[in-house]
Structures are given as C-alpha cells and as structure tokens.
Motif scaffolding. Sequence first.
Motif, short mmCIF file in Angstrom:
data_model
loop_
_atom_site.label_atom_id
_atom_site.label_comp_id
_atom_site.label_asym_id
_atom_site.label_seq_id
_atom_site.Cartn_x
_atom_site.Cartn_y
_atom_site.Cartn_z
N SER A 28 0.87 -1.16 0.00
CA SER A 28 0.00 0.00 0.00
C SER A 28 0.92 1.22 0.00
N TYR A 29 0.91 1.98 1.03
CA TYR A 29 1.83 3.11 1.11
C TYR A 29 3.00 2.73 1.99
N ILE A 30 4.18 2.77 1.41
CA ILE A 30 5.38 2.45 2.18
C ILE A 30 5.78 3.68 2.96
N ALA A 73 8.52 4.93 -7.14
CA ALA A 73 7.80 4.28 -8.25
C ALA A 73 8.20 2.81 -8.38
N LYS A 74 9.44 2.50 -8.00
CA LYS A 74 9.94 1.13 -8.10
C LYS A 74 9.98 0.43 -6.75
N ASN A 75 9.52 1.12 -5.71
CA ASN A 75 9.55 0.56 -4.34
C ASN A 75 10.95 0.08 -3.99
N THR A 76 11.93 0.87 -4.33
CA THR A 76 13.32 0.49 -4.14
C THR A 76 14.06 1.54 -3.33
N VAL A 77 14.91 1.06 -2.44
CA VAL A 77 15.77 1.94 -1.67
C VAL A 77 17.21 1.51 -1.92
N THR A 78 18.09 2.50 -2.05
CA THR A 78 19.49 2.22 -2.34
C THR A 78 20.36 2.86 -1.27
N ALA A 90 29.17 -6.42 8.83
CA ALA A 90 27.93 -6.83 9.49
C ALA A 90 27.00 -7.44 8.45
N VAL A 91 25.92 -8.01 8.94
CA VAL A 91 24.82 -8.39 8.07
C VAL A 91 23.89 -7.18 8.00
N TYR A 92 23.60 -6.75 6.80
CA TYR A 92 22.75 -5.59 6.59
C TYR A 92 21.35 -6.06 6.22
N TYR A 93 20.37 -5.51 6.91
CA TYR A 93 18.98 -5.90 6.73
C TYR A 93 18.17 -4.73 6.17
N CYS A 94 17.45 -5.02 5.12
CA CYS A 94 16.51 -4.04 4.59
C CYS A 94 15.25 -4.05 5.47
N TYR A 95 14.66 -2.89 5.63
CA TYR A 95 13.47 -2.74 6.47
C TYR A 95 12.47 -1.85 5.75
N ALA A 96 11.19 -2.19 5.92
CA ALA A 96 10.13 -1.34 5.38
C ALA A 96 8.96 -1.35 6.35
N PHE A 97 8.36 -0.20 6.50
CA PHE A 97 7.15 -0.12 7.33
C PHE A 97 5.97 0.16 6.40
#
Length: 113
Positions: A28-30, A73-78, A90-97
């Motif tokens: 929906s809305y990120i 538009a692509k729901n992508t974070v860099t 470290a281990v890097y984890y992507c997160y989204a709310f």
Amino acid sequence: VQLQASGGGLVQTGGALQLSCTASGALSYIVTMGWYRQAPGKQRDLVARISGNGVTTYGDSVKGRVTISRDSAKNTVTLQMNSLKPEDTAVYYCYAFIGQGYWGQGTLVTVSS
C-alpha cells in the motif's frame, strides 16, 4: 510483502559498496524504508532510513559516509556506502514499514583491513 536485498560482498578498507532493496507483494503506502545492520554479538542498529516524503535519518557511526535514496515508483531503496571501515562489517537488513514492519533476509558486508 517481500523485501529483496542485493549488493553485499567483500570490500577493502576505504572502498565503496552499494546495497539495494526492492519491496514487492501486497504494497500500500510504504511509510519508511531503510537499512539496519547487525555485527556478531551486537544488537541490530540503524544505518539509514528514508521516509515517504524523503526525510532521511542516519546512524551516528555512518554519518558522512553513507547516502540513502529511494525510488518510490519502483519501491526500491538504495544505500551508497563510501570510505568503508572494518567496523562496518555486518549483516545488513533491509526494512520497510507498510502498516507493520517487514525485514529482508539480510546481506553480508565484509570490509577487510
């Protein structure tokens, strides 16, 4: 919701690395997307996050060396990381709310001295 991360690997001290994460599924809305990291024996800490309106927050240990950007538009974070240090390993984890928090599977970043 699935978060697919890519871009981890091995880099020498002073080098650069770019991580990407794409959200898919019942979106929906990120509200927020970002990256956290966890080194062995340590807690998971914020690296950087970016809100839906582009407000960024950075962890103290990476300020000035890391830039987060988002393509809504692509729901992508860099995450662009420069001047990497061994302590960035470290281990890097992507997160989204998106109504609730979601975590990606983690990608390992190793910085050799």
